[in-house]
Design an enzyme around this catalytic site. Sequence first.
Site, PDB file in Angstrom:
ATOM      1  N   GLU A 107     -45.247  93.371 -17.503  1.00 56.15           N
ATOM      2  CA  GLU A 107     -45.955  92.423 -16.432  1.00 56.15           C
ATOM      3  C   GLU A 107     -47.298  91.986 -16.715  1.00 56.15           C
ATOM      4  O   GLU A 107     -48.223  92.376 -16.122  1.00 56.15           O
ATOM      5  CB  GLU A 107     -45.886  93.006 -15.037  1.00 56.15           C
ATOM      6  CG  GLU A 107     -44.539  93.389 -14.427  1.00 56.15           C
ATOM      7  CD  GLU A 107     -44.466  94.029 -13.037  1.00 56.15           C
ATOM      8  OE1 GLU A 107     -45.605  94.473 -12.507  1.00 56.15           O
ATOM      9  OE2 GLU A 107     -43.356  94.148 -12.513  1.00 56.15           O
TER      10      GLU A 107
ATOM     11  N   GLU B 112     -36.279  95.200 -15.283  1.00 52.98           N
ATOM     12  CA  GLU B 112     -36.793  95.964 -14.063  1.00 52.98           C
ATOM     13  C   GLU B 112     -36.674  95.283 -12.782  1.00 52.98           C
ATOM     14  O   GLU B 112     -36.657  94.101 -12.538  1.00 52.98           O
ATOM     15  CB  GLU B 112     -38.195  96.313 -14.261  1.00 52.98           C
ATOM     16  CG  GLU B 112     -38.656  97.364 -13.187  1.00 52.98           C
ATOM     17  CD  GLU B 112     -40.361  97.473 -13.049  1.00 52.98           C
ATOM     18  OE1 GLU B 112     -40.878  97.488 -14.186  1.00 52.98           O
ATOM     19  OE2 GLU B 112     -40.970  97.425 -12.139  1.00 52.98           O
TER      20      GLU B 112
END
Length: 481
Positions: free
Chosen positions: A228, A331
């Site tokens: 991220e 994810e």
Amino acid sequence: MKRSIILLLITCSAYVAGAQQKPAAKIGNKLTIYTDVKGSNEHFASSGTIALTKKGQPGETELAVFVDPAKTFQTMVGIGGALTDAAAETFYKLPVDKQKEFLTAYYDKDKGIGYTFGRTNIQSCDFSSDIYSYVGNNDPGLKTFDISHDKKYRIPFIKEVANATGGKLNLFASPWSPPAWMKDNNNVLNGGKLKPEYDQSWANFYVKFINAYEKEGIKIWGLTVQNEPMAKQRWESCIYTAEEERDFVKNFLGPTLKKAGLAGKKLIIWDHNRDLLYQRASTVLEDPAAAQYVWGIGFHWYETWTGAGMNLESTRRVHEAFPGKNLVFTEGCIEKFDFNRLNDWSLGEKYGTSMINDFNSGTVAWTDWNVLLDEKGGPNHVGNFCFAPVHADTRNGSLIYTSEYYYIGHFSKYIQPGAKRITSIASRDKLLTTAYLNPDGKIAVVVMNATDSEIPYTLWIKGKGAATKSPAHSIATLIIN
């Protein structure tokens, strides 16, 4: 001559953009349906054998799912979940018989759902009980590098999982943050950026991690550059713009992996939400010097934090533009854990919706977040508690299976690594579907119904058909043999 060149370009473009035409697979006459339905305690319930018989043109009012095994697309790499510190710590709080049940449930291809893919964290992440690093302060030479922390829970856990797969686990690793002293905010939490003077030291860190884990007998299949990279989180995080990630891959990480003899490790960029997926992919992959090191593009589904839905079109556009690179769902989980929602059927339906669309958009592998969490949705050192497909109630040593587990299982159990996606399309949008031709010659067709009504339909495949029904709030896999 000019006309010939134009025709050749058109032909080549059509081949790249469309399906690969293959000789028609031999289509069997036997159909078996395995179904999970909201409110039922039976899972992967078999219909018994149904005959596929000659079936002509479907009527205009007749709902059908059309399957064409002659049109093949991407190859399935695998499906699985993340082997985090939280999952490992929770696993070792279970009684031995429940540990064995867990390993069978996830990793046995016959008695369980046959996971073959996984992810783990490099240093600590939010789903760790503590913040830790593999190196001491101000050690750019990484002389203090030591993975002893992971030897207590995570490394033994990963070994148990790898053994349960029969040695077929493909594991990739992701960092949440460099050590604090390498960053401009001097903190592993709250974003910050890697200082330029530590670019090479941080690239060397990945090599150290891979070599250390492989010395422990854990093979690392691939890695992502950064978890991220556009999120300033209250937990471990680090920010890279697209240009910064591109240049780090091009000038440091890619060459360093190659020099260390690790060029065969699958390097995955982005590893963040679908909303910025195209911009990130194009910025990195339009630079040939960076693209040469990149195997795939990873994505998550948390773009919904804005209040919008899942940006499913984004993966389609990326696959169209960069068909030579691999899309990987790296994810996803359902956030804001609530113990009272563990039996909520909608948890699984979000998974089914995402997985069908992601696979139909060209995704080659799909990775859930934590494979196991406790009765609080942790452990998690910042209180970011989430759902997992399986929860352990450590108060009584029991396992709780959510609908997520069963929805994921309809893909991981029946679609084998090496399977080729084939065309599957429903004639009405009330049904979602994807299909694969497995290496053993069997065809697996997944059909999902998220509506409140039972839907009769015909499975139609090359002039053969079988009438069946899709129960309300159900997912089914139809195996043609």
